[in-house]
Design an enzyme around this catalytic site. Structure first.
Site, PDB file in Angstrom:
ATOM      1  N   ASP A 104       6.335  -5.948  13.170  1.00 18.99           N
ATOM      2  CA  ASP A 104       6.405  -4.896  12.150  1.00 18.99           C
ATOM      3  C   ASP A 104       6.889  -3.589  12.760  1.00 18.99           C
ATOM      4  O   ASP A 104       6.100  -2.689  13.003  1.00 18.99           O
ATOM      5  CB  ASP A 104       5.021  -4.734  11.518  1.00 18.99           C
ATOM      6  N   GLU A 134       8.438   4.663   7.353  1.00 20.37           N
ATOM      7  CA  GLU A 134       7.982   3.687   6.361  1.00 20.37           C
ATOM      8  C   GLU A 134       6.469   3.550   6.348  1.00 20.37           C
ATOM      9  O   GLU A 134       5.861   3.325   5.295  1.00 20.37           O
ATOM     10  CB  GLU A 134       8.630   2.322   6.648  1.00 20.37           C
ATOM     11  N   GLU A 135       5.850   3.676   7.506  1.00 19.33           N
ATOM     12  CA  GLU A 135       4.401   3.441   7.584  1.00 19.33           C
ATOM     13  C   GLU A 135       3.568   4.567   6.980  1.00 19.33           C
ATOM     14  O   GLU A 135       2.357   4.418   6.825  1.00 19.33           O
ATOM     15  CB  GLU A 135       3.982   3.234   9.048  1.00 19.33           C
TER      16      GLU A 135
END
Length: 344
Positions: A104, A134-135
């Site tokens: 990831d 994104e996180e």
């Protein structure tokens, strides 16, 4: 020379790139892709205002977009460069690579770079888009969406066990802030506990009915952070909680229920809203439903979306994050075949 996705994964995992600190990973990919004859560009992404967000960095951060010189890509392979903390580097055994980002999503980056190498040799007009943030808040995807490059299809990478996702849940982040009045804890009647208000509101939210989508499953609610109070012998004058709800439909109904359930016990603020997404099946690829959220809702200008990637979401964000070398190599073939089928 063909890209080795296993070696590239090792190299990427050993570059620290937790959210807000993606600059070194972006610079590495920029140089790598230039060396592979791509026309590469940086899309600058601003850091949050200092002090407004925990973990904020002060270095340069940017998306990386690459395609062959003079081409408009028909299909773009995309994922994110940032990882959750804490950083830990790459180790391996015969079967797996271990380390932060292996599944990831640095292994996915490596598989997409290797697939793109094969696709361009096969005459497919392919692009690569690697984003930051994104996180946390999909800030990089938002910047990319304002700078779309005319692609028809977007293949986003997240750990789906090499299965094509038919849907992904949305996300709704909620902040609750309760206010009270300080007093000596021996005389609680002289104060007003913000913690008591917050705990009561959270208890009711846990019991609240959430929407269910028969083919997808239920919405889920997680209370991820609670803070408040001054000391054990002081009635708390402030308290707050941060909540994440995984959506299986429009957010409005859920937002209205939250506001009604909390009432006047706390102020409610919705800080992030990413919608639930459905996607279509292609060929005979095995399928799944992603219970997590991706950048896809923030990349609507990049073409019809698909979601596919090696690795298991069950080990992402954990101390045991890993990716199977075999699965990584299989992903290269899957990306190549899916992209080729889409542009036929």
């Amino acid at each position: 020379m063909a890209i080795d996705p296993i070696d590239l994964t090792r190299r990427l995992v050993n570059i620290e790139s937790t959210t807000f600190h993606e600059g070194a990973a972006g610079a590495f990919l920029y140089e790598l892709l230039e060396g592979e004859r791509y026309a590469v560009e940086k899309m600058a992404v601003a850091q949050p205002e200092r002090g407004s967000t925990p973990g904020t960095g002060d270095g340069e951060r940017f998306n990386v977009y690459a395609t062959m010189p003079g081409e408009t890509a028909d299909v773009v392979l995309s994922t994110h460069m940032d990882t959750v903390p804490p950083f830990f580097g790459c180790t391996e055994d015969d079967e797996n690579l271990y380390g932060r980002g292996t599944c990831d999503a640095k292994g996915i980056i490596a598989a997409q770079v290797a697939a793109a190498d094969r696709l361009r040799e096969a005459g497919v007009k392919v692009g690569l888009l690697f984003v930051v943030g994104e996180e946390r808040d999909s800030a990089g995807a938002a910047v990319a969406n304002r700078n779309a490059r005319g692609s028809r299809f977007l293949i986003n990478g997240e750990p789906t066990d090499n299965r094509l996702a038919l849907a992904s849940k949305g996300a709704l982040r909620v902040e609750l802030k309760a206010k009270g009045k300080m007093a000596h804890s021996a005389y609680p009647e002289l104060g007003e506990s913000a913690i008591d208000k917050l705990v009561a509101a959270l208890n009711d939210l846990i019991a609240m009915e959430l929407p269910i989508e028969p083919e997808i499953g239920p919405s889920t609610l997680n209370i991820g952070l609670i803070e408040g109070g001054r000391a054990p012998n002081v009635i708390a004058d402030k308290a707050e909680a941060h909540i994440l709800i995984r959506l299986v439909g429009p957010a409005e109904e859920t937002k209205e229920r939250i506001v009604k359930t909390v009432g006047d016990r706390a102020d409610v603020r919705f800080t992030l809203e990413l919608p639930f997404v459905r996607m279509r099946k292609v060929g005979d690829l095995p399928t799944m439903v992603a219970k997590f959220t991706t950048d896809i809702p923030s990349l609507t200008e990049w073409g019809e979306p698909f979601l596919l990637g090696p690795g298991s979401i069950h080990v992402a964000h954990t101390p045991n994050e890993k990716i199977a070398k075999k699965e990584l190599l299989e992903a290269v073939d899957l990306y190549f075949n899916l992209a080729s089928d889409l542009v036929k």
